[in-house]
Design an enzyme around this catalytic site. Structure first.
Site, PDB file in Angstrom:
ATOM      1  CG  HIS A  71      -1.821  -1.185   1.287  1.00 32.54           C
ATOM      2  ND1 HIS A  71      -3.017  -1.242   0.606  1.00 32.54           N
ATOM      3  CD2 HIS A  71      -1.694  -2.375   1.912  1.00 32.54           C
ATOM      4  CE1 HIS A  71      -3.601  -2.395   0.817  1.00 32.54           C
ATOM      5  NE2 HIS A  71      -2.817  -3.114   1.618  1.00 32.54           N
ATOM      6  CG  HIS A  93      -5.755  -4.622  -5.827  1.00 34.37           C
ATOM      7  ND1 HIS A  93      -6.761  -5.549  -5.665  1.00 34.37           N
ATOM      8  CD2 HIS A  93      -5.272  -4.382  -4.578  1.00 34.37           C
ATOM      9  CE1 HIS A  93      -6.878  -5.845  -4.387  1.00 34.37           C
ATOM     10  NE2 HIS A  93      -5.992  -5.159  -3.697  1.00 34.37           N
TER      11      HIS A  93
END
Length: 253
Positions: A71, A93
């Site tokens: 992330h 994603h």
């Protein structure tokens, strides 16, 4: 870069099994590894690993584990891309609107560079093109002659790991684990006409029609050999058989 990170299956597992025995290769695992997976096993650097076919292979490659979070915000992502400067960026994603905003910011940031930025939908196919150069080295007999620019090289192209070599067929068993063999093939054609008529017709078609001595054949016979292809003789015997012999060079493991 290949997935899945656990090395249990897929492309990453296939590449690992191809490269794990070479000391010059390395496997970098930048993600959390689950117990019981191959990735977890090789972190402890065992001497051997079990392949998908049940056989074992030596683990000679280097194994590195890096704690890495998947992330990142825009600042981190853009800094990472500036360091790499890839020709293609594929965004996956993420929530559609946020991915669209990220794409537009990256397009603005890389406006002066030839960078292709794609944000495909689910199940959408993406094609990318890469320019790569491959070098092949001539060895042994083919390397004895200095080639001119544009000159054609005739030989066998052998690939091992990341190297390419061009060699003469006779050198194949010396510089590789392959070998060559000659396969003789014969075709029989039935003929019911007069033997003399057949010989006359063949003389009109081929440059050489030679009678064979009696000790070489059972009964009258002759051999036909076309000058452009002397390695493919045609032998005829009375009364009703024609044999076409051909030698094929075959490469096998």
């Amino acid at each position: 870069m290949a997935s899945p990170s656990g090395l249990q299956s897929g492309l990453s597992r296939q590449l690992f099994e191809m490269w794990c025995s070479e000391k010059k290769n390395a496997c970098v695992i930048p993600a959390f590894v689950v117990a019981g997976t191959l990735a977890k096993t090789i972190i402890n650097e065992p001497k051997e690993v079990t392949l998908m076919n049940g056989l074992t292979a030596p683990l000679n490659m280097q194994v590195h584990y890096i704690s890495f979070s998947a992330h990142a915000d825009f600042a981190q992502t853009s800094t990472f891309l500036k360091e790499l400067m890839p020709p293609n960026i594929i965004l996956v994603h993420g929530e559609a609107n946020e991915m669209g905003r990220l794409k537009q910011k990256l397009i603005t940031q890389f406006a002066n560079r030839n960078t292709k930025i794609i944000s495909p939908k689910n199940c959408q196919s993406v094609e990318t093109y890469f320019n790569s150069e491959k070098m092949a080295k001539t060895i042994r007999r083919l390397a004895e002659k200095t080639l001119e620019v544009g000159e054609t090289v005739s030989g066998l192209l052998v690939k091992k790991a990341f190297t390419y070599q061009i060699m003469a067929p006779d050198d194949l068993h010396v510089f590789s684990q392959l070998s060559t063999a000659n396969i003789s093939q014969r075709i029989t054609i039935a003929y019911s006409g007069a033997f003399g008529v057949l010989k006359h017709r063949l003389k009109q078609m081929f440059e050489s029609v030679e009678s064979l001595p009696d000790e070489e054949s059972e009964g009258p016979a002759f051999r036909v050999c076309d000058a452009p292809n002397p390695g493919c003789p045609l032998t005829t015997r009375q009364p009703a058989e024609i044999y076409v012999s051909h030698v094929v060079r075959h490469v096998h493991v």
